[in-house]
Design an enzyme around this catalytic site. Structure first.
Site, short mmCIF file in Angstrom:
data_model
loop_
_atom_site.label_atom_id
_atom_site.label_comp_id
_atom_site.label_asym_id
_atom_site.label_seq_id
_atom_site.Cartn_x
_atom_site.Cartn_y
_atom_site.Cartn_z
N CYS A 198 0.81 -1.22 0.00
CA CYS A 198 0.00 0.00 0.00
C CYS A 198 0.84 1.26 0.00
O CYS A 198 0.89 1.97 0.99
CB CYS A 198 -0.91 0.05 1.22
SG CYS A 198 -1.82 -1.46 1.48
N ILE A 199 1.51 1.56 -1.07
CA ILE A 199 2.31 2.78 -1.12
C ILE A 199 1.41 3.99 -1.00
O ILE A 199 0.30 3.97 -1.47
CB ILE A 199 3.11 2.91 -2.42
CG1 ILE A 199 2.18 2.78 -3.63
CG2 ILE A 199 4.22 1.91 -2.45
CD1 ILE A 199 2.67 3.54 -4.81
#
Lengths: 105, 419
Positions: A104-105
C-alpha cells in the site's frame, strides 16, 4: 513472462517467482514452492495462513502486510515468523500463489 | 423532511465531503452534520517541517468549524459506536444521532502501544516520532541537540499515512545536518518493512538513487518487534538488531477506535472495507468512506481524500435521488517529495499507472519524478491551496480528480516492468 512447471502444472510467474495468475495455483504447487523456500512440510498452521492470504487477495486484490495478517488470521506475529522465517507476508503470499503484497504505497 | 447526512471526522476528507455536499444540495434537501471531538484542524503535511524548525506548530492548526461552509453543523463529541442496522451514531455523552447517509472520515490512528517498548524507557529522549504535533515538536528539541551518532528512521509496518514522508524526513535531515556542519559525524539509516525504498519500480529506482547519493543507508524487510530506547536498539521479529542513538519511528496505523466497537463496520485493523470505485462501504449501502479510514490499496494521503471528495459527494447525491452510483474513483494520488536543499520531486499516479517521469498536469507543467526548485515552491504554495481551495471543496484548475495522462512518459513504466 516466465513459465515454471511445479507439481506437474505449468504456472506463470514473475521475476521473483510469484504466481501471476492465482487461478493456476493448486495445493501441490503450494507444497513445491514451500520446499524451494526451505519449508519441508506445510502444517495445519501454514495452511491456515495460506488460506487467509488467498481469501484476502480475492477480497482486496492484494495480500495483507504482516500486522494485518496477524490480526486477520489470529496467528501471532512471532509464530508467523516461525512458520515463514524469511518474512511471513512475502513468503506466505508466494506459497499461496498470489502476487507479492504491494505494501500500500 | 430534509435527509440527514452525518460525517464522522472533521479532517481533510470530512471537511471536503461536507463542503462539496453543501454546494451540491440545497439546505432544505439535506442537513449536513460533522462530528468531531475537538476543534483543531491540523495541516498534516506541515508536521514534516516542524522538527527542522521550518514550521511553527501553532501556525499549522486552525478551527475545524471555520473550514466548514455556512449550513454545515459541527457537533463536538467523540464517537462511541455506529449502529448500522438502526442508522444511528452513539456519542460519548450518551446521546444518539440518526442518519440517512453516513460518511466515515475519521482517518487513521497512530497505535504506539502496539509495538513493544516504543513508548517505554527512552520515549521522547532517544525515541521519537513526527507523525503527530506533540511528537514533531518534541523531536525538534531532540534534533537541535543531536550532532553526532546514528539516526534511524523506522517504519513499523504498512499501511501508513503519506508513505513518502519518512524518506522526506531523511532527505531534510541530510540537508539540515550539512547546514549545521555535522553531517559527517551522523550516520543516517532508513529501516523499512518493504523490500525497497518504494514499492513501484521506476520511483524506487529514482528514490534509491537519491538515498545512495546522499549517503543514507537502507535496511529492508525489517519488521520491528521491539524498540529498546534504553540500550538504543530496534529488534526485528527475525532477530536482527539495528542500533541507534536517535530513532524516529512511524508507528503502526489503524482505524479510529469506535470502528472496532461498531459491529460489521471495520476490518481487524479498524479500517472500513470500501468499494474502490464508488467509495461506498461494503458494510451498508448508505455508508460511504473517504480518506485514510478506508481499507483501500490507494495511498493514505490528503491528495487521495481530495480527489475522492468529488466522487463521494456525487455518489451521495445520486443515492439520495434513488439513482445508481456512477462516479468511479481511480486511486489517483499526487505527492510532492521534499528532497532537501530547496528542491522537491513530484509524483502523480493511480491504481493502474505507477509514478513515471514527465510533466504534470500536462506537457508544460511541473516536472515529474525529478528534483526541481519549482516542485519545492509548489509544495510550499500547496498550504494556501489546502485551506482556501481544497477544504472549501473547490476543484483546483487544471488538477482533475482522475489521473491525467498527458505529459506522462508512460513508456518508462513499461520498460521497467520488462526489465
Amino acid at each position: 513472462m516466465p513459465v515454471m512447471t511445479l507439481a506437474g502444472t505449468d504456472v506463470d510467474v514473475d521475476a521473483e517467482g510469484f504466481l501471476t495468475d492465482a487461478s493456476q495455483w493448486t495445493e501441490g504447487v503450494a507444497a513445491e514452492i514451500a520446499r524451494a523456500e526451505g519449508i519441508d512440510e506445510l502444517t495445519d498452521r501454514h495452511w491456515l495462513v495460506v488460506q487467509v492470504m488467498r481469501r484476502e487477495f480475492a477480497d482486496k486484490g492484494t495480500g495483507p502486510a504482516v500486522r494485518a495478517l496477524g490480526k486477520i488470521s489470529g496467528v501471532g506475529i512471532a509464530e508467523l515468523y516461525q512458520l515463514f522465517p524469511k518474512g511471513p507476508a512475502k513468503m506466505a503470499a508466494k506459497i499461496a500463489g498470489i502476487p507479492k503484497p504491494r505494501g500500500c504505497i | 423532511m430534509p435527509d440527514r447526512i452525518v460525517i464522522l471526522g472533521g479532517g481533510t476528507g470530512g471537511t471536503i465531503a461536507a463542503n462539496r455536499l453543501r454546494r451540491s444540495l440545497p439546505e432544505g434537501r439535506a442537513d449536513i452534520v460533522v462530528v468531531d471531538r475537538d476543534d483543531a484542524h491540523v495541516y498534516q503535511p506541515g508536521l514534516l517541517f516542524v522538527p527542522f524548525g521550518m514550521a511553527a506548530p501553532s501556525r499549522l492548526v486552525r478551527s475545524r468549524a471555520r473550514q466548514l461552509l455556512r449550513g454545515v453543523e459541527l457537533v463536538r463529541h467523540a464517537v462511541d459506536a455506529v449502529d448500522l442496522g438502526a442508522g444511528t451514531v452513539a456519542l460519548d455523552d450518551g446521546s444518539t444521532l440518526g442518519y440517512d447517509v453516513l460518511v466515515v472520515a475519521t482517518g487513521a490512528a497512530l497505535l504506539f502501544e502496539e509495538t513493544e517498548g516504543l513508548t517505554g524507557p527512552g520515549w521522547r529522549r532517544t525515541v521519537h516520532t513526527f507523525y503527530d504535533m506533540e511528537g514533531a515538536a518534541a523531536l525538534a528539541g531532540a534534533l537541535a541537540r543531536f550532532d553526532a551518532g546514528h539516526l534511524v528512521v523506522d517504519v513499523v509496518d504498512m499501511p501508513i499515512k503519506c508513505p513518502v514522508a519518512p524518506l522526506e524526513f531523511l532527505f531534510l535531515a541530510d540537508w539540515w545536518l550539512q547546514r549545521r556542519g555535522v553531517r559527517d559525524r551522523v550516520r543516517l539509516t532508513f529501516a523499512t518493512p518493504l523490500d525497497g525504498a518504494f514499492t513501484k519500480a521506476v520511483c524506487n529506482r529514482e528514490l534509491s538513487g537519491l538515498l545512495a547519493k546522499k549517503g543514507i543507508e537502507v535496511v529492508t524487510e525489517l519488521n520491528t518487534a521491539t524498540v529498546d530506547g534504553e540500550s538504543g536498539r530496534l529488534i526485528s521479529y527475525d532477530g536482527r538488531e539495528v542500533p541507534f542513538d536517535l530513532a524516529v519511528v512511524v508507528p503502526l496505523h489503524g482505524g479510529a477506535s469506535y470502528v472496532a466497537r461498531s459491529p460489521g463496520l471495520g476490518d481487524p485493523l479498524g479500517f472500513v472495507p470500501t468499494d474502490p470505485a464508488t467509495l461506498q462501504s461494503r458494510a451498508h449501502p448508505n455508508v460511504f468512506v473517504i480518506g485514510d479510514a478506508a481499507d483501500l490499496a490507494a495511498s493514505k494521503a490528503g491528495s487521495v481524500a481530495h480527489f475522492e471528495g468529488e466522487i463521494v459527494a456525487h455518489n451521495i447525491v445520486r443515492l439520495l435521488a434513488g439513482e445508481p452510483l456512477d462516479a468511479r474513483f481511480d486511486g489517483h494520488a499526487n505527492c510532492f517529495i521534499e528532497s532537501g536543499f530547496g528542491k522537491a520531486l513530484l509524483i502523480d499516479f493511480n491504481d493502474e499507472v505507477e509514478p513515471v517521469p514527465g510533466h504534470f498536469p500536462g506537457p508544460v507543467g511541473l516536472p515529474l519524478l525529478r528534483e526541481s526548485r519549482l516542485n519545492h515552491m509548489g509544495k510550499l504554495a500547496f498550504e494556501q491551496l489546502y485551506w482556501h481551495a481544497l477544504l472549501p471543496g473547490r476543484s483546483i484548475p487544471g488538477v482533475p480528480s482522475h489521473m491525467p495522462t498527458a505529459g506522462k512518459r508512460l513508456a518508462a513504466a513499461a520498460l521497467a516492468a520488462g526489465s
